[in-house]
Motif scaffolding. Structure first.
Motif, PDB file in Angstrom:
ATOM      1  N   ALA A  41      49.493  29.207  48.115  1.00  0.00           N
ATOM      2  CA  ALA A  41      50.004  30.258  47.252  1.00  0.00           C
ATOM      3  C   ALA A  41      50.099  31.590  47.969  1.00  0.00           C
ATOM      4  O   ALA A  41      51.029  32.370  47.745  1.00  0.00           O
ATOM      5  N   ASP A  42      49.144  31.877  48.865  1.00  0.00           N
ATOM      6  CA  ASP A  42      49.080  33.230  49.406  1.00  0.00           C
ATOM      7  C   ASP A  42      48.705  33.296  50.884  1.00  0.00           C
ATOM      8  O   ASP A  42      48.580  34.381  51.431  1.00  0.00           O
ATOM      9  N   LEU A  50      56.390  35.535  42.335  1.00  0.00           N
ATOM     10  CA  LEU A  50      55.000  35.288  42.732  1.00  0.00           C
ATOM     11  C   LEU A  50      54.606  36.198  43.893  1.00  0.00           C
ATOM     12  O   LEU A  50      53.515  36.780  43.890  1.00  0.00           O
ATOM     13  N   LEU A  64      51.562  38.908  43.861  1.00  0.00           N
ATOM     14  CA  LEU A  64      50.470  38.907  44.828  1.00  0.00           C
ATOM     15  C   LEU A  64      50.377  40.247  45.558  1.00  0.00           C
ATOM     16  O   LEU A  64      49.277  40.732  45.856  1.00  0.00           O
ATOM     17  N   ASN A 114      52.192  33.435  34.140  1.00  0.00           N
ATOM     18  CA  ASN A 114      51.171  32.390  34.197  1.00  0.00           C
ATOM     19  C   ASN A 114      51.775  31.032  34.522  1.00  0.00           C
ATOM     20  O   ASN A 114      51.201  30.250  35.282  1.00  0.00           O
ATOM     21  N   CYS A 133      52.538  31.043  38.229  1.00  0.00           N
ATOM     22  CA  CYS A 133      51.318  30.961  39.032  1.00  0.00           C
ATOM     23  C   CYS A 133      50.746  29.549  39.017  1.00  0.00           C
ATOM     24  O   CYS A 133      50.321  29.029  40.058  1.00  0.00           O
ATOM     25  N   ARG A 134      50.732  28.924  37.861  1.00  0.00           N
ATOM     26  CA  ARG A 134      50.185  27.562  37.776  1.00  0.00           C
ATOM     27  C   ARG A 134      51.090  26.564  38.504  1.00  0.00           C
ATOM     28  O   ARG A 134      50.607  25.625  39.132  1.00  0.00           O
ATOM     29  N   ALA A 154      51.117  28.216  42.517  1.00  0.00           N
ATOM     30  CA  ALA A 154      49.837  28.524  43.161  1.00  0.00           C
ATOM     31  C   ALA A 154      48.701  27.626  42.695  1.00  0.00           C
ATOM     32  O   ALA A 154      47.625  27.636  43.286  1.00  0.00           O
ATOM     33  N   SER A 161      45.824  30.184  37.506  1.00  0.00           N
ATOM     34  CA  SER A 161      46.398  31.140  36.571  1.00  0.00           C
ATOM     35  C   SER A 161      46.524  32.501  37.244  1.00  0.00           C
ATOM     36  O   SER A 161      45.932  32.766  38.300  1.00  0.00           O
ATOM     37  N   ALA A 162      47.280  33.383  36.613  1.00  0.00           N
ATOM     38  CA  ALA A 162      47.427  34.737  37.148  1.00  0.00           C
ATOM     39  C   ALA A 162      46.076  35.441  37.215  1.00  0.00           C
ATOM     40  O   ALA A 162      45.762  36.140  38.185  1.00  0.00           O
ATOM     41  N   LEU A 188      43.999  34.293  40.202  1.00  0.00           N
ATOM     42  CA  LEU A 188      44.438  34.888  41.459  1.00  0.00           C
ATOM     43  C   LEU A 188      43.911  36.319  41.600  1.00  0.00           C
ATOM     44  O   LEU A 188      43.488  36.736  42.684  1.00  0.00           O
TER      45      LEU A 188
END
Length: 294
Positions: free
Chosen positions: A49-50, A194, A198, A226, A229-230, A233, A236-237, A240
């Motif tokens: 995700a990040d 997303l 982030l 949300n 994100c799900r 990533a 959930s937001a 994160l």
């Protein structure tokens, strides 16, 4: 209704793991052998995700998957994998090299610090190093970085960041002469949202903004945020946001002499007791126990 490909691709925080970022450092460094040998040298397609990855293959062969493309590459080689990009590797058993993973604060700092050169970290790409002037500097920088990463010493963190900045410059120089087909991967709107979310977390986590506020800044509803994100990533937001707060708390506990109350205040907690409960719930340790263990 059929699931999208994004729904079927696992989201990892490190290779083969779904655990939390294992260190208060903003980078993680390990050999390709260490991270892939336990998986029969095959890291199946997945995404982060990040996290940003830089792979340096000194020698050996890799079957690289980036999004929908697959190709065979020989070392020496540098591979860049930005966040959210689907990627996988099948290494030959004689592969020698390292994987450097950057947490969002460091990746963002490098992009900002290096301006146009920092854009090399925004594109999924691979760059052959054979007979290139950057080959030797890149190999030397990575060898130095790996040694410093595994050796506690005064000034370790700023030196790691300086080495990473120098490494980014060398990679950017190599990239400026030849871009591969992966230089402009398609990015859909959900991924862009997303990334924006982030970036907002990284800028405002200490203010402890609400998810509604952050979603409004992105330009979407909190429910849509949300869902993204799900899907992209795997969290959930709010998770994160909490993970970024936890990372900064670990860094402050490790690298500063601030009291727990001072750290709680800096991170936007109204009471130290609330911060302690938050930290223990997410990490399994109290802030005091974590600091002592470091």
């Amino acid at each position: 209704m059929q699931n999208s490909p994004d729904d079927r691709v696992p989201v990892f925080q490190l290779y083969g793991e779904t655990g939390r970022w294992p260190t208060p450092d903003l980078l993680h460094c390990e050999s390709i052998a260490a991270c892939s040998r336990l998986h029969d040298w095959h890291i199946k397609p997945h995404r982060h995700a990040d996290l940003l990855h830089l792979l340096h293959i000194r020698h050996g062969e890799v079957r690289l998957t980036l999004e929908e493309d697959e190709r065979r590459l020989d070392g020496p080689q540098v591979i860049i994998v930005p966040p959210v990009v689907i990627h996988g590797f099948r290494f030959s058993t004689d592969t020698d090299g390292h994987i450097i993973s950057l947490a969002p604060p460091l990746a963002g700092h490098l992009r900002e610090r290096l301006a146009a050169l920092g854009e090399v970290f925004s594109r999924a790409a691979h760059y052959p190093l054979a007979d290139q002037p950057e080959a030797s500097p890149i190999a030397t920088l990575i060898e130095t970085l790996v040694g410093e990463y595994h050796r506690p010493a005064p000034g370790r963190e700023p030196l790691l960041h300086a080495l990473m900045q120098a490494l980014a410059v060398q990679v950017a120089r190599r990239a400026s002469r030849r871009r591969t087909r992966h230089a402009t991967l398609r990015q859909d709107r959900g991924r862009a949202h997303l990334e924006q979310f982030l970036a907002l977390i990284d800028d405002h986590y200490a203010e402890q903004p609400t998810i509604d506020d952050l979603a409004a800044r992105v330009g979407i509803t909190s429910a849509h945020l949300n869902t993204l994100c799900r899907r992209l990533a795997g969290r959930s937001a709010l998770q994160l946001l909490h993970e970024r707060l936890l990372l900064e708390a670990k860094r402050q506990l490790t690298y500063t002499n601030m009291t727990i109350g001072q750290i709680a205040d800096q991170l936007g907690f109204s009471e130290p007791a609330y911060f302690t409960r938050f930290f223990k719930r997410l990490s399994g340790q109290s802030p005091k126990a974590f600091r002592q263990s470091r």
